[in-house]
Design a protein around this motif. Structure first.
Motif, mmCIF file in Angstrom:
data_model
loop_
_atom_site.group_PDB
_atom_site.id
_atom_site.type_symbol
_atom_site.label_atom_id
_atom_site.label_comp_id
_atom_site.label_asym_id
_atom_site.label_seq_id
_atom_site.Cartn_x
_atom_site.Cartn_y
_atom_site.Cartn_z
ATOM 1 N N ILE A 44 0.641 -1.207 0.312
ATOM 2 C CA ILE A 44 -0.378 0.099 -0.245
ATOM 3 C C ILE A 44 0.721 1.471 -0.268
ATOM 4 N N ARG A 45 1.826 1.231 0.889
ATOM 5 C CA ARG A 45 2.613 2.385 0.622
ATOM 6 C C ARG A 45 3.357 2.472 -1.132
ATOM 7 N N LEU A 48 0.123 4.636 -2.243
ATOM 8 C CA LEU A 48 0.448 5.799 -1.827
ATOM 9 C C LEU A 48 1.732 7.016 -2.089
ATOM 10 N N GLN A 52 0.357 10.636 -4.390
ATOM 11 C CA GLN A 52 0.664 11.659 -4.240
ATOM 12 C C GLN A 52 2.059 12.207 -5.404
ATOM 13 N N ARG A 70 -10.316 0.967 -1.886
ATOM 14 C CA ARG A 70 -9.728 1.150 -0.913
ATOM 15 C C ARG A 70 -10.606 2.951 0.264
ATOM 16 N N LEU A 71 -11.196 2.524 1.376
ATOM 17 C CA LEU A 71 -11.322 4.168 1.733
ATOM 18 C C LEU A 71 -10.098 4.956 1.998
ATOM 19 N N ASP A 72 -9.667 3.790 3.300
ATOM 20 C CA ASP A 72 -8.335 4.504 4.006
ATOM 21 C C ASP A 72 -7.274 5.271 2.987
ATOM 22 N N VAL A 73 -7.392 4.711 1.532
ATOM 23 C CA VAL A 73 -6.415 5.063 0.802
ATOM 24 C C VAL A 73 -6.794 6.205 0.593
ATOM 25 N N GLN A 75 -8.562 8.303 1.775
ATOM 26 C CA GLN A 75 -8.649 9.192 2.337
ATOM 27 C C GLN A 75 -7.126 9.623 3.540
ATOM 28 N N ILE A 76 -6.333 8.888 3.267
ATOM 29 C CA ILE A 76 -4.823 9.516 3.878
ATOM 30 C C ILE A 76 -5.071 10.767 2.241
ATOM 31 N N ILE A 97 -18.353 7.242 5.941
ATOM 32 C CA ILE A 97 -16.644 7.652 6.493
ATOM 33 C C ILE A 97 -16.289 8.851 5.721
ATOM 34 N N ARG B 70 -6.645 -3.226 6.789
ATOM 35 C CA ARG B 70 -7.629 -1.725 6.488
ATOM 36 C C ARG B 70 -8.327 -1.499 7.346
ATOM 37 N N ASP B 72 -9.996 0.873 6.769
ATOM 38 C CA ASP B 72 -11.719 1.631 6.230
ATOM 39 C C ASP B 72 -12.349 0.336 7.092
ATOM 40 N N GLU B 87 4.999 -2.915 4.480
ATOM 41 C CA GLU B 87 4.626 -1.828 3.442
ATOM 42 C C GLU B 87 3.327 -1.093 3.342
#
Lengths: 209, 209
Positions: A44-45, A48, A52, A70-73, A75-76, A97, B70, B72, B87
């Motif tokens: 995932i890094r 991200l 960016q 992926r909502l978390d990605v 969001q970040i 969310i 995750r 989310d 990662e």
């Protein structure tokens, strides 16, 4: 959400023809209206970092960045939205969310699913696959173009079609009623990515057909 | 976070010996202190559904629910925390999204990574794999037990060890300084899941050794 015609799904894989950043830059130069990042690997890094890097390029052209799944990605990155499949996080949960100002898209694979999507808190729906495709394993069976004439009658939402669309079959798809398309390989597998995107865009703008 | 000894990673796969819900119920009956849900398939709705089903069981026993990777999913479930790999989403980003009250754990695979984890906003770290394991593809090389004597000196955080630990080698691991372990297959592949968890727990509590 703003109007769009050509939605590019940047399906990031290890065996791509061009490095992901370069691919997206070339597609943007060709006129894609939206970029979705789709990434199913474990790092995932990397996603991200790529997000960016492309954000300034997209923001300069007012092109929304959509994150698959992926909502978390999202969001970040403070991305513009997410695209969800039928087995991903339910749109109602995603809306809770992400809030009212983010774009939420939903994949549908039948007229029934497209109809049901009317009741979801989404901004657009994708319908497909129209044609057969090798991009996604276990994809749903192709719907063909005949169903396209029925979609407009069952949804008031912006809808796009996806699945095996390229410059050879786009005229048929447009003739059947589609105004917006999403493509993966027709852009990412092209030798000249910018030209491929530009050609599809012009056809959608009725400048080449 | 509350003290714990036996951390069960419920690595949900299609070819498991027991259905996931039953597996977790049996592990809880055996005395696991924390349950982590790890799930790498594409169907997130399945994971959300499983999470909702196990939450009452875990809450009744004050057992934290940790979601692997995750954020989310953890947000939607209002789970107790997340576990992140090197990662995955960086801990600092996870903390920004989840807030101060959620548990964040981090996997480390060397003494250097364990040392660096000191500077991360995390609640515990996992170190491993100690022994070789078939659970995760491309796992880091096993560290062996000799390094265990060094971990306590380099971190003030709660640390657990993971990777191939079972009732046959746990005594060695405890003798080398470990107080908390995470297990996957030693519980999920056992014929009697409850007995397997209970045995490990008693060894960790120094009631069997």
């Amino acid at each position: 959400m703003q109007e769009f015609k050509l939605y590019f799904v940047a399906d990031i894989k290890s065996n791509m023809k061009y490095p992901p950043l370069q691919l997206i830059e070339m597609a943007v130069a060709g006129g894609v209206d939206i970029v979705q990042l789709r990434y199913k690997e474990e790092n995932i890094r990397f996603l991200l970092d790529l997000g960016q890097k492309i954000q300034p390029i997209l923001k300069a052209k007012n092109i929304p960045l959509i994150i698959n799944d992926r909502l978390d990605v999202a969001q970040i990155l403070d991305a513009d939205g997410v695209h969800l499949g039928q087995e991903d996080i339910p749109p109602i949960k995603a809306r809770q969310i992400l809030g009212a100002n983010k774009i939420i898209g939903l994949s549908t694979h039948s007229l029934e699913q497209a109809k049901a999507a009317q009741n979801e808190p989404i901004d657009y729906l994708a319908v497909g696959p129209v044609f057969s495709t090798n991009t996604k394993k276990m994809a749903s069976p192709p719907l063909g173009t005949a169903f396209l004439t029925q979609i407009a009658g069952i949804t008031a939402l912006p809808w796009l079609i996806i699945g095996g669309i390229n410059s050879s079959n786009l005229a048929d798809v447009i003739a059947a009623g589609a105004k917006r398309i999403a493509v993966v390989s027709a852009i990412s597998e092209a030798e000249d990515v910018t030209l491929a995107a530009r050609t599809l865009k012009k056809m959608l703008e009725n400048k080449l057909v």
